[in-house]
Design a protein around this motif. Sequence first.
Motif, mmCIF file in Angstrom:
data_model
loop_
_atom_site.group_PDB
_atom_site.id
_atom_site.type_symbol
_atom_site.label_atom_id
_atom_site.label_comp_id
_atom_site.label_asym_id
_atom_site.label_seq_id
_atom_site.Cartn_x
_atom_site.Cartn_y
_atom_site.Cartn_z
ATOM 1 N N LYS A 43 -4.748 -2.397 -9.083
ATOM 2 C CA LYS A 43 -3.722 -1.662 -8.331
ATOM 3 C C LYS A 43 -3.999 -1.653 -6.837
ATOM 4 C CE LYS A 43 -2.262 1.418 -12.089
ATOM 5 N NZ LYS A 43 -2.154 2.826 -12.550
ATOM 6 N N GLU A 44 -5.262 -1.467 -6.465
ATOM 7 C CA GLU A 44 -5.614 -1.438 -5.040
ATOM 8 C C GLU A 44 -5.340 -2.789 -4.392
ATOM 9 O OE1 GLU A 44 -9.547 -0.835 -2.184
ATOM 10 O OE2 GLU A 44 -9.659 -0.345 -4.329
ATOM 11 N N GLN A 45 -5.706 -3.859 -5.080
ATOM 12 C CA GLN A 45 -5.472 -5.197 -4.538
ATOM 13 C C GLN A 45 -3.981 -5.505 -4.430
ATOM 14 O OE1 GLN A 45 -7.775 -7.237 -7.495
ATOM 15 N NE2 GLN A 45 -9.640 -7.281 -6.234
ATOM 16 N N ILE A 46 -3.239 -5.126 -5.442
ATOM 17 C CA ILE A 46 -1.790 -5.362 -5.419
ATOM 18 C C ILE A 46 -1.154 -4.619 -4.245
ATOM 19 C CG2 ILE A 46 0.374 -4.876 -6.641
ATOM 20 C CD1 ILE A 46 -1.270 -5.425 -9.263
ATOM 21 N N GLU A 47 -1.567 -3.386 -4.026
ATOM 22 C CA GLU A 47 -1.010 -2.619 -2.914
ATOM 23 C C GLU A 47 -1.363 -3.277 -1.578
ATOM 24 O OE1 GLU A 47 1.209 -0.236 -0.811
ATOM 25 O OE2 GLU A 47 1.224 -0.344 -3.010
ATOM 26 N N GLY A 48 -2.580 -3.823 -1.469
ATOM 27 C CA GLY A 48 -2.972 -4.518 -0.244
ATOM 28 C C GLY A 48 -2.140 -5.765 -0.008
ATOM 29 N N ILE A 49 -1.904 -6.529 -1.061
ATOM 30 C CA ILE A 49 -1.069 -7.736 -0.942
ATOM 31 C C ILE A 49 0.361 -7.342 -0.592
ATOM 32 C CG2 ILE A 49 -0.226 -9.789 -2.140
ATOM 33 C CD1 ILE A 49 -2.752 -9.497 -3.989
ATOM 34 N N ARG A 50 0.832 -6.273 -1.192
ATOM 35 C CA ARG A 50 2.189 -5.800 -0.899
ATOM 36 C C ARG A 50 2.331 -5.429 0.583
ATOM 37 N NH1 ARG A 50 2.542 -2.190 -4.687
ATOM 38 N NH2 ARG A 50 3.795 -3.374 -6.187
ATOM 39 N N ARG A 51 1.337 -4.737 1.150
ATOM 40 C CA ARG A 51 1.378 -4.379 2.572
ATOM 41 C C ARG A 51 1.368 -5.625 3.451
ATOM 42 N NH1 ARG A 51 -2.608 -0.639 0.990
ATOM 43 N NH2 ARG A 51 -4.187 -1.901 2.076
ATOM 44 N N SER A 52 0.551 -6.594 3.066
ATOM 45 C CA SER A 52 0.536 -7.863 3.796
ATOM 46 C C SER A 52 1.911 -8.516 3.750
ATOM 47 C CB SER A 52 -0.521 -8.795 3.186
ATOM 48 O OG SER A 52 -0.523 -10.060 3.812
ATOM 49 N N GLY A 53 2.557 -8.445 2.594
ATOM 50 C CA GLY A 53 3.882 -9.030 2.426
ATOM 51 C C GLY A 53 4.924 -8.384 3.320
ATOM 52 N N VAL A 54 4.769 -7.099 3.594
ATOM 53 C CA VAL A 54 5.715 -6.413 4.484
ATOM 54 C C VAL A 54 5.644 -7.019 5.889
ATOM 55 C CG1 VAL A 54 6.221 -4.213 5.626
ATOM 56 C CG2 VAL A 54 5.737 -4.265 3.171
ATOM 57 N N VAL A 55 4.434 -7.251 6.383
ATOM 58 C CA VAL A 55 4.283 -7.881 7.703
ATOM 59 C C VAL A 55 4.835 -9.301 7.665
ATOM 60 C CG1 VAL A 55 2.642 -8.623 9.471
ATOM 61 C CG2 VAL A 55 2.260 -6.473 8.244
ATOM 62 N N ASN A 56 4.517 -10.031 6.607
ATOM 63 C CA ASN A 56 4.979 -11.417 6.474
ATOM 64 C C ASN A 56 6.507 -11.485 6.519
ATOM 65 O OD1 ASN A 56 3.386 -14.040 5.738
ATOM 66 N ND2 ASN A 56 5.271 -14.183 4.552
ATOM 67 N N THR A 57 7.156 -10.576 5.815
ATOM 68 C CA THR A 57 8.621 -10.532 5.807
ATOM 69 C C THR A 57 9.162 -10.177 7.190
ATOM 70 O OG1 THR A 57 8.674 -9.945 3.468
ATOM 71 C CG2 THR A 57 10.627 -9.410 4.768
ATOM 72 N N GLY A 58 8.489 -9.269 7.871
ATOM 73 C CA GLY A 58 8.908 -8.905 9.225
ATOM 74 C C GLY A 58 8.891 -10.093 10.167
ATOM 75 N N VAL A 59 7.910 -10.962 10.015
ATOM 76 C CA VAL A 59 7.839 -12.171 10.846
ATOM 77 C C VAL A 59 9.072 -13.043 10.607
ATOM 78 C CG1 VAL A 59 6.562 -14.269 11.354
ATOM 79 C CG2 VAL A 59 5.313 -12.173 10.876
ATOM 80 N N LEU A 60 9.388 -13.284 9.342
ATOM 81 C CA LEU A 60 10.525 -14.142 9.014
ATOM 82 C C LEU A 60 11.849 -13.521 9.455
ATOM 83 C CD1 LEU A 60 9.317 -15.410 5.541
ATOM 84 C CD2 LEU A 60 9.634 -16.803 7.589
ATOM 85 N N ASP A 61 11.957 -12.203 9.379
ATOM 86 C CA ASP A 61 13.157 -11.525 9.871
ATOM 87 C C ASP A 61 13.296 -11.714 11.384
ATOM 88 O OD1 ASP A 61 13.801 -10.619 7.347
ATOM 89 O OD2 ASP A 61 13.008 -8.600 7.659
ATOM 90 N N LEU A 62 12.176 -11.646 12.089
ATOM 91 C CA LEU A 62 12.197 -11.852 13.539
ATOM 92 C C LEU A 62 12.658 -13.271 13.874
ATOM 93 C CD1 LEU A 62 11.508 -11.026 16.477
ATOM 94 C CD2 LEU A 62 9.163 -11.835 16.018
#
Length: 285
Positions: A43-62
């Motif tokens: 669960k901890e690792q999944i949450e960390g990957i999910r947070r990373s994914g939020v930044v990754n998505t923000g880049v593509l939106d930009l």
Amino acid sequence: MIRKIKRNWFVPKDRELTEFDKRILRYQNRGKLVPTPHLIKNKEQIEGIRRSGVVNTGVLDLIEAEIHAGMSTAEIDKLVYDYTTSHGAIPAPLNYEGFPKSVCTSVNEVVCHGIPSEEEILEEGDIINVDVSTILDGFFSDASRMYIIGKTSPKKEKLVRVAKECLEIGARAIKPWGFIGNIGKAIQKHAHKNGFSVVRDLCGHGVGLEFHEDPEVVHYNDHHDGMLIVPGMVFTIEPMINMGTWEVFIDEEDGWTVVTDDELPSAQWEHTFLVTENGYEILTH
């Protein structure tokens, strides 16, 4: 490709077998390729990957908001670097095995791993794949999108659309306790139905604790089951769909840029997926 069966699920001697263990071991004992325990994220690792994914998505939106004709691919690279670092993260491609930039920008006949350049200027009608990978607090995410510059030809528009459909169809083939091979079979069927080909020399991959992990996720029907899909696994699907031949070559000058053999256009979309008990979650919206 993974061809040899690896019997690689193990349970420490001081721990009793769970029903989860037993289920995997039943597949292993039938000679199926199964994941190693470290490929099952907690669960901890999944949450960390999910947070990373939020930044990754923000880049593509930009990039989606800023990309335009007359822009150099080096400008895209700067946008990616600045956004990523301002959010406390690191662009995973930067200096990865010698890659010199923060993002891959692949225009028209470039399949993947295009290197941003001040000399490469986007023009009306171009199609470009922007492939972004992010490290946040040690956790990796990976996704790409296609962008059409202005108005392009109907053939290119169809290629971009079908490539996205291939990603979506591949995602629907993610079935817990199914097999990775079903993903490629579904993708190839849709691509061929629309008159396109699927690159065979590159594949999706596990991701999360490292940039590239097992399993290998092939995007065509290689007539193998591939690895057993288990809840807790995280991997990318990133089909590269070509207008002409599926065959590609690597540019000898930079050693990175992958180009279609016939120099006809290529398109690719990518997401990072978490396998759940009931299906999947996209971690890079």
